[in-house]
Design a protein around this motif. Structure first.
Motif, PDB file in Angstrom:
ATOM      1  N   GLN A 231      42.852  32.321  29.589  1.00 34.64           N
ATOM      2  CA  GLN A 231      41.634  31.511  29.699  1.00 34.64           C
ATOM      3  C   GLN A 231      41.928  30.185  30.392  1.00 34.64           C
ATOM      4  O   GLN A 231      41.097  29.663  31.148  1.00 34.64           O
ATOM      5  CB  GLN A 231      41.041  31.274  28.314  1.00 34.64           C
ATOM      6  CG  GLN A 231      39.780  30.423  28.294  1.00 34.64           C
ATOM      7  CD  GLN A 231      38.651  31.036  29.094  1.00 34.64           C
ATOM      8  OE1 GLN A 231      38.583  32.250  29.275  1.00 34.64           O
ATOM      9  NE2 GLN A 231      37.768  30.200  29.601  1.00 34.64           N
TER      10      GLN A 231
ATOM     11  N   LYS B 196      39.359  38.727  27.206  1.00 33.74           N
ATOM     12  CA  LYS B 196      39.824  38.724  25.827  1.00 33.74           C
ATOM     13  C   LYS B 196      40.758  39.901  25.598  1.00 33.74           C
ATOM     14  O   LYS B 196      40.409  41.044  25.899  1.00 33.74           O
ATOM     15  CB  LYS B 196      38.636  38.811  24.864  1.00 33.74           C
ATOM     16  CG  LYS B 196      39.017  38.689  23.402  1.00 33.74           C
ATOM     17  CD  LYS B 196      37.783  38.709  22.513  1.00 33.74           C
ATOM     18  CE  LYS B 196      38.159  38.558  21.048  1.00 33.74           C
ATOM     19  NZ  LYS B 196      36.971  38.580  20.167  1.00 33.74           N
TER      20      LYS B 196
ATOM     21  N   THR C 226      40.095  29.006  33.865  1.00 38.46           N
ATOM     22  CA  THR C 226      39.441  27.716  34.091  1.00 38.46           C
ATOM     23  C   THR C 226      40.020  26.997  35.299  1.00 38.46           C
ATOM     24  O   THR C 226      39.295  26.425  36.112  1.00 38.46           O
ATOM     25  CB  THR C 226      39.579  26.840  32.837  1.00 38.46           C
ATOM     26  OG1 THR C 226      39.025  27.524  31.701  1.00 38.46           O
ATOM     27  CG2 THR C 226      38.869  25.515  33.021  1.00 38.46           C
TER      28      THR C 226
ATOM     29  N   ASN D  94      29.605  36.906  31.421  1.00 38.79           N
ATOM     30  CA  ASN D  94      29.895  35.474  31.437  1.00 38.79           C
ATOM     31  C   ASN D  94      30.159  35.006  30.009  1.00 38.79           C
ATOM     32  O   ASN D  94      29.338  34.350  29.371  1.00 38.79           O
ATOM     33  CB  ASN D  94      28.730  34.711  32.060  1.00 38.79           C
ATOM     34  CG  ASN D  94      29.035  33.236  32.227  1.00 38.79           C
ATOM     35  OD1 ASN D  94      30.196  32.815  32.191  1.00 38.79           O
ATOM     36  ND2 ASN D  94      27.998  32.431  32.398  1.00 38.79           N
TER      37      ASN D  94
ATOM     38  N   THR E  42      33.033  33.600  26.898  1.00 38.57           N
ATOM     39  CA  THR E  42      34.180  32.723  26.643  1.00 38.57           C
ATOM     40  C   THR E  42      34.901  33.218  25.406  1.00 38.57           C
ATOM     41  O   THR E  42      34.287  33.279  24.329  1.00 38.57           O
ATOM     42  CB  THR E  42      33.732  31.264  26.436  1.00 38.57           C
ATOM     43  OG1 THR E  42      33.016  30.824  27.597  1.00 38.57           O
ATOM     44  CG2 THR E  42      34.940  30.359  26.222  1.00 38.57           C
ATOM     45  N   PRO E  43      36.162  33.626  25.531  1.00 37.98           N
ATOM     46  CA  PRO E  43      36.973  33.630  26.750  1.00 37.98           C
ATOM     47  C   PRO E  43      36.521  34.710  27.738  1.00 37.98           C
ATOM     48  O   PRO E  43      35.931  35.716  27.337  1.00 37.98           O
ATOM     49  CB  PRO E  43      38.380  33.909  26.232  1.00 37.98           C
ATOM     50  CG  PRO E  43      38.158  34.671  24.964  1.00 37.98           C
ATOM     51  CD  PRO E  43      36.907  34.120  24.358  1.00 37.98           C
ATOM     52  N   LEU E  44      36.838  34.495  29.019  1.00 34.53           N
ATOM     53  CA  LEU E  44      36.403  35.433  30.045  1.00 34.53           C
ATOM     54  C   LEU E  44      37.120  36.766  29.900  1.00 34.53           C
ATOM     55  O   LEU E  44      36.496  37.827  29.978  1.00 34.53           O
ATOM     56  CB  LEU E  44      36.659  34.828  31.428  1.00 34.53           C
ATOM     57  CG  LEU E  44      36.170  35.642  32.616  1.00 34.53           C
ATOM     58  CD1 LEU E  44      34.659  35.806  32.564  1.00 34.53           C
ATOM     59  CD2 LEU E  44      36.605  35.000  33.926  1.00 34.53           C
TER      60      LEU E  44
ATOM     61  N   LYS F 163      35.923  32.919  36.873  1.00 33.63           N
ATOM     62  CA  LYS F 163      34.504  33.220  36.680  1.00 33.63           C
ATOM     63  C   LYS F 163      33.797  33.302  38.034  1.00 33.63           C
ATOM     64  O   LYS F 163      32.963  34.181  38.266  1.00 33.63           O
ATOM     65  CB  LYS F 163      33.864  32.153  35.797  1.00 33.63           C
ATOM     66  CG  LYS F 163      32.422  32.432  35.430  1.00 33.63           C
ATOM     67  CD  LYS F 163      31.854  31.327  34.547  1.00 33.63           C
ATOM     68  CE  LYS F 163      32.595  31.262  33.222  1.00 33.63           C
ATOM     69  NZ  LYS F 163      31.976  30.250  32.316  1.00 33.63           N
TER      70      LYS F 163
END
Length: 820
Positions: free
Chosen positions: A182, A160, A186, A154, A156-158, A191
């Motif tokens: 990303q 990469k 979103t 989990n 950010t970014p999910l 996610k």
């Protein structure tokens, strides 16, 4: 490699209009290659559904094991019903309505079952019969491992993207790609997809992410009335494994790399009206009922489990043939098609993905393999087909052996332990209840009936006053009766509940040992006092098992990253606008040169600020400039590149360089500043913590240039020392606070006897924390010494360039040969 979608559509006749003509049901006989493809896919779908019917009970058992909390609410429901004090008849009616009458015992008289006037058995309302404990061990352990695997990913970014070749241009492209993906993550909740994929892998053993379409685009109008794309990307479905089929002749993991499996798909039920109202679909009036065998899924409980719904199936009126002909007559089969009267009837819809060579199947003239998405209504009619830009389907699994046709899961491994613990706990409760039984025998000739009624169920009466029971001592003496023998309490054999308790503990310990779940991971205290070394070894081995399980999740994630990249490059809007920083360049000229090389330009009119290199610039460019042959492999989740560690290594190399004055002179001021700024960027420090680059006049003597560089380095050294002191103070406070919280939790949960044993463990942990702080302090001191040494070396370099060695002012010194 991604398929060239634009070329397929424009040059090779694989556009929707050409495909609609190729799959037209009325003229399908004229195209034998297309007909052969349609029939082969039909056979694959039928075989897949038949296999689902054979295997669904396995997944049904896994669902039952996970959903055990829902199966023990009957007692609470009936207790609430009984609180209203209804009569037995009303309660029995409600029990029958809830479908729980099978749990009630039959009423018997003289060994025979009593029946109602309608012939049904009479039921006795016995509330304890509903009290059966199902311990949700499967749900608890899956949630523990599920949380660990998801929380590690989990991020950010999910997703990469890292370049294989670490150049500034590739880093810039990957940064732009990461921002684009990303944004999709979103907007389409990637996610949540990852969370669900991990869960299904743990519960069922595997999970396949199927795209809902080749590419999704949503548009809205602006205030000026122009259409604007508000979001675009891929959307995914994760069907239940009882509705999935795939190519069994290859390992399922080959879908992650397009190296084996030729097809995969899933089926679902929908209303015929939903198909009829879809503007994209073809052959909507020519959907036949298909094979009668798929209607059998509504006969057993198979459909109730894998696809619960309230839709009715279409009625087949001519299953025995029309007009005296046989049931397989062609015209009779054509009559079994959906019509407007079947709008609410259930229709089988299959999403089928297959790799084909279009030219060999009579679709266009492209001679290379391409993945297609076919949508079948019933199991015979193609209502949509489209080529796909990507060539893989993400597969997530749990410790899978892909050479097997069925995969084990974490739930499957825990189910036997859950059944045993549930049975033992229920037996434990029943045993304790039986031990509480206390029968009392009395001599009715010695105790009057009126007095016995007063003695029964005394309740609170026994505290309100004395109770006097009369008896005749004369009559007892005459009959030689002892009044003390009026009552007799038998000594019944009690069940040994301690053995059941120990057995439950042993079963759970065996479960932890088999699954390599440590007490620390599941949030429980160990059964014995553990040394620091034992705790470290257990944590290391547990982490090894979790990392291995996570490798299957990472394989699916990497396939999904490639899949999203291929789809984005094929279908996304050509004009790209993202925010980017200028931290990859040291000067304004270098930043503009970098933008020019990758085909981007500043769109918001902002200018380069050398004192704020992390300020965001809105840049725009073409999608085609982001093409990469490949990007780095699956270094993600817990294996994602650790930038602070990289920065630490860079700092040590820089300190080694700074220890050689000749190298400092050879490198020059600009490269030194750039190297330091790159270290700062990699460490992820705030924007203000940055060397403020100054213009250095290269026409000046070398002594003055070196003096300017030395001033910048001394300023940087002061910033480093300040940051180190602040970081050290925060680390010490956090460690002390964490230690205090842990000690408070232990004291709050442990009993007085365990506190003495835990004191030693707390002391060992405190020593470990103190040792870690000492090691960190030593590293901080070492870095501070390196910074001071750097400043001294710069000062020595300045004096050396002026011809004055340190410590001997005014005495020139012969330059020593450089040693590299």
């Amino acid at each position: 490699m991604a398929a060239p979608i634009q070329r397929l559509v424009e040059k090779h006749k694989l556009d929707p209009k050409s495909l609609k003509k190729a799959f037209d049901s009325d003229t399908l006989e004229e195209r034998p290659k297309v007909k052969k493809l349609v029939e082969s896919i039909r056979d694959v779908i039928r075989d897949g559904i038949n296999r689902n019917q054979r295997d669904y009970r396995l997944y049904k058992a896994m669902d039952w094991a996970y959903d055990s909390p829902f199966y023990q609410v009957s007692y609470t429901q009936l207790r609430g019903l009984m609180s209203g004090k209804p009569d037995d008849k009303k309660v029995l009616e409600v029990v029958n309505q809830w479908g729980l009458s099978h749990l009630l015992p039959d009423v018997t008289l003289d060994g025979k079952i009593c029946c109602n006037p309608d012939g049904s058995h009479k039921k006795a309302l016995n509330l304890p019969v509903f009290f059966n404990v199902f311990v949700p061990i499967v749900m608890a352990y899956i949630t523990i491992r599920w949380a660990k695997l998801f929380n590690d990913r989990n991020l950010t970014p999910l997703y990469k993207y890292e370049p294989v070749q670490f150049t500034k241009e590739n880093r810039f492209r990957c940064e732009v790609l990461t921002q684009i993906v990303q944004r999709q993550a979103t907007q389409f909740d990637y996610k949540g997809d990852l969370r669900q994929s991990i869960f299904q892998s743990l519960l069922y053993g595997f999970c396949i992410n199927f795209p809902r379409e080749a590419w999704f685009v949503e548009k809205q109008e602006t205030e000026e009335g122009k259409e604007k794309i508000v979001r675009e990307g891929l959307r995914f479905n994760m069907p239940h494994p009882s509705r999935i089929y795939y190519d069994l002749y290859h390992r399922l993991s080959s879908l992650n790399s397009n190296s084996g499996c030729e097809y995969a798909g899933y089926w679902e039920l929908c209303r015929y009206k939903d198909i009829y109202d879809n503007e994209l679909y073809w052959n909507k009036e020519k959907i036949s009922y298909g094979a009668l065998s798929w209607f059998d899924i509504g006969v057993s409980d198979f459909l109730d489990h894998v696809f619960p719904c309230t839709m009715k199936f279409p009625t087949i009126n001519n299953s025995q043939g029309v007009g005296g002909v046989g049931a397989l007559d062609r015209e009779g089969d054509a009559a079994n098609t959906y019509g407007q009267g079947d709008f609410n009837a259930a229709t089988l819809v299959t999403q089928h993905f297959q790799r084909i060579i279009p030219k060999d199947c009579g679709l266009g003239d492209y001679e290379h393999p391409v993945w297609f998405r076919f949508v079948y209504a019933s199991d015979t009619t193609v209502i949509w087909a489209e080529p796909l830009a990507f060539d893989r389907l993400p597969v997530y699994a749990f410790d899978a052996d892909f050479n097997r046709a069925k995969f084990r899961s974490l739930a499957l491994e825990i189910m036997p332990f859950q059944d045993h613990v549930s049975n033992l706990l229920t037996q434990w409760i029943l045993s304790v209840k039986e031990n509480l039984v206390n029968p009392v025998f009395y001599d009715k000739e010695k105790i009057p009936a009126e007095s016995l009624k007063q003695l029964e169920n005394l309740g609170q009466k026994m505290y309100n006053g004395r109770m006097f029971v009369p008896f005749s001592s004369t009559e007892n003496f005459r009959m030689k009766i002892d009044q003390r023998e009026a009552f007799f309490i038998p000594q019944l054999t009690h069940h040994n509940t301690a053995e059941i308790s120990n057995l439950i503990t042993g079963v759970l310990s065996m479960l932890d040992r088999v699954l390599q779940l440590s007490p620390q991971e599941i949030g429980q205290a160990a059964q014995h006092e553990q040394t620091a070394e034992e705790t470290r070894v257990i944590a290391q081995n547990t982490s090894t098992r979790v990392t291995f399980t996570g490798s299957f999740i990472d394989d699916g994630d990497y396939a999904k990253k490639v899949m999203i990249y291929d789809a984005t490059m094929a279908h996304a809007d050509d004009d790209i606008v993202v925010g980017i920083t200028s931290s990859l360049a040291a000067t304004e000229a270098e930043f503009k040169k970098l933008l020019s090389k990758v085909g981007f330009s500043i769109a918001d009119g902002s200018s380069y600020d050398p004192h704020n290199p992390d300020s965001m610039h809105e840049v725009k460019g073409q999608k085609s400039t982001l093409k990469l042959e490949s990007f780095s492999s699956t270094r993600d989740a817990t294996e994602r590149i650790n930038n602070p560690a990289v920065a630490d290594a860079m700092s040590k190399i820089f300190a080694a360089i700074a220890g050689n004055p000749v190298l400092i002179q050879a490198i020059g001021p600009f490269q030194l500043v750039e190297l330091l700024n790159q270290i700062v960027v990699t460490m992820g420090l705030p924007q203000e913590f940055r060397l403020k680059s100054k213009e250095i006049d290269t026409t000046q003597p070398e002594a003055q240039q070196s003096e300017q560089v030395g001033g910048m380095l001394k300023e940087f050294a002061a910033q480093v020392q300040q940051q180190i002191a602040q970081s050290s103070q925060q680390t010490i406070q956090a460690a002390v606070q964490a230690s205090g919280q842990q000690t408070q939790q232990i004291v709050g949960q442990a009993s007085q006897e365990i506190m003495q044993a835990m004191a030693q463990q707390t002391e060992q942990e405190a020593q470990a924390i103190a040792q870690a702080l000492q090691e960190q302090k030593a590293q901080i001191d070492q870095l501070g010494q390196a910074v001071n040494q750097l400043a001294q070396v710069v000062e020595a370099a300045q004096m050396g360039m002026a011809g004055v060695p340190p410590g001997l002012p005014g005495v020139p010194m012969e330059p020593e040969p450089a040693v590299f």
